[in-house]
Design an enzyme around this catalytic site. Structure first.
Site, PDB file in Angstrom:
ATOM      1  N   GLY A  46       0.849  -1.190   0.000  1.00 25.90           N
ATOM      2  CA  GLY A  46       0.000   0.000   0.000  1.00 25.90           C
ATOM      3  C   GLY A  46       0.880   1.234   0.000  1.00 25.90           C
ATOM      4  N   GLN A  51       3.342   9.939   1.233  1.00 32.78           N
ATOM      5  CA  GLN A  51       4.599   9.210   1.473  1.00 32.78           C
ATOM      6  C   GLN A  51       5.642   9.452   0.376  1.00 32.78           C
ATOM      7  OE1 GLN A  51       2.309   5.358   2.387  1.00 32.78           O
ATOM      8  NE2 GLN A  51       4.148   5.170   3.621  1.00 32.78           N
ATOM      9  N   CYS A  94       5.358   0.135   7.932  1.00 34.35           N
ATOM     10  CA  CYS A  94       5.111   1.340   7.141  1.00 34.35           C
ATOM     11  C   CYS A  94       6.365   1.654   6.335  1.00 34.35           C
ATOM     12  CB  CYS A  94       4.779   2.506   8.066  1.00 34.35           C
ATOM     13  SG  CYS A  94       4.359   4.016   7.196  1.00 34.35           S
ATOM     14  N   LEU A  95       6.177   1.953   5.071  1.00 37.01           N
ATOM     15  CA  LEU A  95       7.333   2.261   4.219  1.00 37.01           C
ATOM     16  C   LEU A  95       8.016   3.557   4.662  1.00 37.01           C
ATOM     17  CD1 LEU A  95       5.910   1.249   0.743  1.00 37.01           C
ATOM     18  CD2 LEU A  95       7.373  -0.071   2.277  1.00 37.01           C
ATOM     19  N   HIS A 136      -4.958   1.923   7.285  1.00 30.33           N
ATOM     20  CA  HIS A 136      -3.594   2.444   7.449  1.00 30.33           C
ATOM     21  C   HIS A 136      -3.326   3.579   6.463  1.00 30.33           C
ATOM     22  CE1 HIS A 136       0.875   1.761   8.166  1.00 30.33           C
ATOM     23  NE2 HIS A 136       0.886   2.450   7.037  1.00 30.33           N
ATOM     24  N   GLU A 137      -3.759   3.375   5.215  1.00 30.18           N
ATOM     25  CA  GLU A 137      -3.493   4.390   4.173  1.00 30.18           C
ATOM     26  C   GLU A 137      -4.358   5.629   4.364  1.00 30.18           C
ATOM     27  OE1 GLU A 137      -0.789   1.659   2.877  1.00 30.18           O
ATOM     28  OE2 GLU A 137      -0.908   3.834   2.734  1.00 30.18           O
ATOM     29  N   HIS A 140      -2.872   7.834   6.793  1.00 29.68           N
ATOM     30  CA  HIS A 140      -1.794   8.656   6.216  1.00 29.68           C
ATOM     31  C   HIS A 140      -2.347   9.944   5.626  1.00 29.68           C
ATOM     32  CE1 HIS A 140       2.050   6.583   6.441  1.00 29.68           C
ATOM     33  NE2 HIS A 140       1.558   5.464   5.971  1.00 29.68           N
TER      34      HIS A 140
END
Ligand code: K2U
Ligand code: ZN
Length: 172
Positions: A46, A51, A94-95, A136-137, A140
Site C-alpha cells: 500500500g 509518502q 510502514c514504508l 492504514h493508508e 496517512h
C-alpha cells in the site's frame, strides 16, 4: 512513470493533512502510476501520496503476492463510511518507518467510498488485510501514523531512533 523517494519518519510532511482531489486529471493519473511503481519497488502492499511528498488524497494498494499477477487498486478521496464493532489485530509496518513492526488493533471490516481513476464514485467492503491496509493508508491522508496507536513509550522510542538516524545522515 517514476520511482519517487519515500518520506521517512520524523519528516513533518507525514503529519500533513492531504487535500481532496477535485477532478481526476492526467496529473492525478500520472501520480497514481508513480505511486504504484514506487510501491512495487519498495516493496509494499500500500502507499499514500503523502509518502512521496504529495499532499493529495490518493492511495494505491496491491495485495497480490510476488508470484501472483499484479492487481493494482487506486482509491481517490477514500473515506470510511462504515466500520465494524468487531476488532482485528494485525502486525503493521510502514514504508515511511522502515523495518519497524508492531501489532495494531483496528475495526475488522470497513466500507470505503472513493473515486475511481475514471472519476466514478464507488464503494468497497473490505475485511482482513485489505481492511487493515485501507485504514492504514486513509490514516496517512489525515497525518496519522500506525505508531500513534502504540503506547507513548514505544512511540517516543521509535521516533527518537529515527530522529537520531536522520541527524546521522544529514551530518554525513
Ligand atoms: O503505508 C505504507 O507504508 C504501506 C504499508 C501498508 C501496510 C501497512 C500495514 C499492514 C499492511 C499493509 C506497507 O506495505 S508495509 C509492508 C507490510 C506489508 C504487510 C504487513 C505489514 C507490513
Ligand atoms: Zn504507512
Amino acid at each position: 512513470m517514476a520511482i519517487r523517494p519515500l518520506v521517512i519518519l520524523p519528516d513533518a510532511v507525514l503529519r500533513q493533512v492531504s487535500s481532496p482531489v477535485d477532478s481526476v486529471t492526467p496529473e492525478i493519473r500520472a501520480l497514481a502510476d508513480d505511486m504504484l511503481q514506487t510501491m512495487y519497488d519498495a516493496p509494499g502492499i500500500g502507499l499514500a501520496a503523502i509518502q512521496i511528498g504529495v499532499p493529495r488524497r490518493v492511495v494505491t494498494i496491491d495485495l497480490a503476492k510476488a508470484e501472483e499477477e499484479k492487481s493494482p487498486m487506486v482509491f481517490i478521496n477514500p473515506e470510511v463510511v462504515w466500520s465494524s464493532e468487531a476488532l482485528n489485530v494485525h502486525e503493521e509496518g510502514c514504508l515511511s518507518i522502515p523495518e519497524y513492526y508492531e501489532e495494531v488493533e483496528r475495526p475488522a471490516s470497513v466500507k470505503v467510498r472513493y473515486l475511481t481513476l475514471d472519476g466514478k464514485t464507488a464503494e468497497i467492503e473490505a475485511e482482513g488485510l485489505l481492511a487493515t491496509c485501507l485504514q492504514h493508508e486513509i490514516d496517512h491522508l489525515n497525518g496519522v501514523l500506525f505508531i500513534d496507536y502504540l503506547s507513548r513509550l514505544k512511540r517516543e522510542r521509535v521516533t527518537k531512533r529515527f530522529a537520531k538516524q536522520a541527524r546521522r545522515e544529514s551530518a554525513a
